[in-house]
Design a protein around this motif. Structure first.
Motif, PDB file in Angstrom:
ATOM      1  N   LEU A  53      -4.078   6.430 -70.605  1.00  0.00           N
ATOM      2  CA  LEU A  53      -5.216   6.728 -71.469  1.00  0.00           C
ATOM      3  C   LEU A  53      -4.985   6.300 -72.913  1.00  0.00           C
ATOM      4  CD1 LEU A  53      -6.206  10.264 -70.136  1.00  0.00           C
ATOM      5  CD2 LEU A  53      -7.364   8.093 -69.705  1.00  0.00           C
ATOM      6  N   THR A  54      -3.753   5.977 -73.251  1.00  0.00           N
ATOM      7  CA  THR A  54      -3.469   5.509 -74.604  1.00  0.00           C
ATOM      8  C   THR A  54      -3.557   3.990 -74.724  1.00  0.00           C
ATOM      9  OG1 THR A  54      -1.088   5.460 -74.167  1.00  0.00           O
ATOM     10  CG2 THR A  54      -1.997   7.493 -75.101  1.00  0.00           C
ATOM     11  N   LEU A  59      -8.319   0.019 -71.163  1.00  0.00           N
ATOM     12  CA  LEU A  59      -9.511   0.793 -70.810  1.00  0.00           C
ATOM     13  C   LEU A  59     -10.782   0.014 -71.121  1.00  0.00           C
ATOM     14  CD1 LEU A  59      -8.518   4.325 -72.217  1.00  0.00           C
ATOM     15  CD2 LEU A  59      -8.374   3.544 -69.848  1.00  0.00           C
ATOM     16  N   ALA A  60     -10.806  -0.604 -72.292  1.00  0.00           N
ATOM     17  CA  ALA A  60     -12.003  -1.341 -72.696  1.00  0.00           C
ATOM     18  C   ALA A  60     -12.280  -2.518 -71.770  1.00  0.00           C
ATOM     19  CB  ALA A  60     -11.848  -1.826 -74.133  1.00  0.00           C
ATOM     20  N   HIS A  71     -15.026   8.819 -65.836  1.00  0.00           N
ATOM     21  CA  HIS A  71     -13.840   9.169 -66.626  1.00  0.00           C
ATOM     22  C   HIS A  71     -13.398  10.595 -66.318  1.00  0.00           C
ATOM     23  CE1 HIS A  71     -10.998   9.637 -69.794  1.00  0.00           C
ATOM     24  NE2 HIS A  71     -11.793  10.325 -70.603  1.00  0.00           N
ATOM     25  N   LEU A  72     -12.295  10.708 -65.564  1.00  0.00           N
ATOM     26  CA  LEU A  72     -11.728  12.011 -65.204  1.00  0.00           C
ATOM     27  C   LEU A  72     -10.365  12.259 -65.825  1.00  0.00           C
ATOM     28  CD1 LEU A  72     -12.995  11.252 -61.803  1.00  0.00           C
ATOM     29  CD2 LEU A  72     -13.054  13.667 -62.365  1.00  0.00           C
ATOM     30  N   GLY A  73      -9.713  11.210 -66.308  1.00  0.00           N
ATOM     31  CA  GLY A  73      -8.366  11.363 -66.838  1.00  0.00           C
ATOM     32  C   GLY A  73      -8.337  12.245 -68.071  1.00  0.00           C
ATOM     33  N   PHE A  74      -7.339  13.124 -68.134  1.00  0.00           N
ATOM     34  CA  PHE A  74      -7.173  14.001 -69.296  1.00  0.00           C
ATOM     35  C   PHE A  74      -5.747  14.540 -69.283  1.00  0.00           C
ATOM     36  CE2 PHE A  74      -7.581  17.992 -71.728  1.00  0.00           C
ATOM     37  CZ  PHE A  74      -8.223  17.514 -72.865  1.00  0.00           C
ATOM     38  N   THR A  75      -5.168  14.668 -70.463  1.00  0.00           N
ATOM     39  CA  THR A  75      -3.826  15.241 -70.576  1.00  0.00           C
ATOM     40  C   THR A  75      -3.954  16.749 -70.696  1.00  0.00           C
ATOM     41  OG1 THR A  75      -3.042  13.253 -71.705  1.00  0.00           O
ATOM     42  CG2 THR A  75      -1.681  15.239 -71.897  1.00  0.00           C
ATOM     43  N   ALA A  90     -10.532   9.007 -78.209  1.00  0.00           N
ATOM     44  CA  ALA A  90     -10.217   7.592 -78.415  1.00  0.00           C
ATOM     45  C   ALA A  90     -10.464   6.792 -77.141  1.00  0.00           C
ATOM     46  CB  ALA A  90      -8.768   7.440 -78.875  1.00  0.00           C
ATOM     47  N   ALA A  91     -10.093   7.353 -75.994  1.00  0.00           N
ATOM     48  CA  ALA A  91     -10.316   6.674 -74.714  1.00  0.00           C
ATOM     49  C   ALA A  91     -11.810   6.526 -74.435  1.00  0.00           C
ATOM     50  CB  ALA A  91      -9.633   7.446 -73.586  1.00  0.00           C
TER      51      ALA A  91
END
Length: 306
Positions: A53-54, A59-60, A71-75, A90-91
């Motif tokens: 995700l960084t 991603l773009a 978009h499901l990714g999350f820390t 940012a993502a």
């Protein structure tokens, strides 16, 4: 063939979303942080894009090459949520900017906790509480609806579940097992919504297919389960005492983050979501899945050691 880019594609919910997309004939590209994650995707017939995700350029580009994004990714770092949300925003901006002017779908993930304590079941029309950090993520994504992106948001219940894990329900069970008793607070009438992960996956795909730009959808198959019922389920299934604690005893029982969290009152309606998207949850309830999970001595032992 429609190509969907999915972040969090090998996670608990994301893997079910990928399966649902593939079953419906979509071409899926998933973000993979490791070779193991990439193999999980390719073994299913999906494609893998290496990155995290960084990696905003990754991603773009993946969003640009797709016909839409889920978009499901999350820390999920509860000790540093401000940083996790900053990274998430940012993502979202990297992918959202790549979709501007395309009218392609962009389904983001948020949570029902941002509309807790309304004094009634929260609805899809309730704005997120600015004090809840993930509200910023939701607002950021929905703002793209004004830039010709079909941006929507799914507010997940805090107890997304199946028989292998139950979100905050499993955390509540772990806290109880390690204390040697299962507690609720006061009368235990604060309520949690829930959704089975397969019902959630179905909702994400429905929102991708026909969600209306700028709209929030609530992933709440069960509107509200009294926390006392959850505590009783843990007590009865594991075979430990049940206790009522005062609110000021919560921190000693569950720690500085989950002490207050276990007391949250978050009943959430999905009536508008079900009507708008034809979403009809059919899978087992939270209590059914918690009972199955906690009936396994191996699972209870795992909770004791983690």
């Amino acid at each position: 063939m429609t190509k969907v880019f999915v972040t969090g594609a090998t996670g608990f919910i994301g893997s079910a979303v990928v399966d649902e997309l593939l079953q419906r004939g979509y071409q899926v590209t998933g973000l993979a942080r490791s070779d193991r994650s990439a193999k999980q995707l390719t073994d299913k017939g999906a494609e893998a894009v290496s990155g995290s995700l960084t990696d905003l350029d990754v991603l773009a580009e993946a969003a640009k090459q797709s016909d839409g994004v889920i978009h499901l990714g999350f820390t999920n770092d509860f000790n540093h949520m401000d940083q996790a949300v900053k990274q998430d925003v940012a993502a979202i901006e990297a992918m959202g900017d790549a979709l501007v002017g395309t009218n392609k779908p962009f389904v983001n993930t948020s949570g029902t906790l941002m509309v807790a304590f309304t004094g009634r079941p929260a609805t899809e029309d309730d704005a997120g509480d600015p004090s809840q950090l993930r509200t910023e993520s939701e607002v950021t994504s929905l703002n793209y609806a004004g830039q010709a992106v079909r941006a929507t948001a799914i507010r997940l219940s805090p107890t997304v579940h199946d028989e292998t894990r139950q979100g905050f329900g499993t955390i509540a069970a772990s806290i109880a097992v390690n204390n040697g008793y299962s507690a609720y607070f006061g009368a235990g009438q604060n309520e949690w919504p829930s959704v089975h992960r397969l019902d959630a996956a179905d909702l994400f795909v429905k929102a991708f297919e026909r969600g209306v730009a700028g709209t929030v959808y609530n992933a709440a198959a069960e509107e509200g389960i009294p926390f006392k019922v959850i505590a009783e389920t843990i007590s009865q299934t594991v075979g430990i005492p049940l206790k009522s604690l005062a609110a000021d005893e919560a921190k000693a029982y569950a720690g500085p983050y989950f002490g207050p969290t276990l007391q949250i009152n978050n009943p959430t309606s999905s009536a508008k979501t079900q009507a708008a998207l034809g979403w009809n949850p059919t899978h087992p309830t939270l209590v059914e899945d918690m009972t199955t999970f906690l009936s396994s001595p191996a699972n209870v032992d795992h909770l004791k050691n983690n």
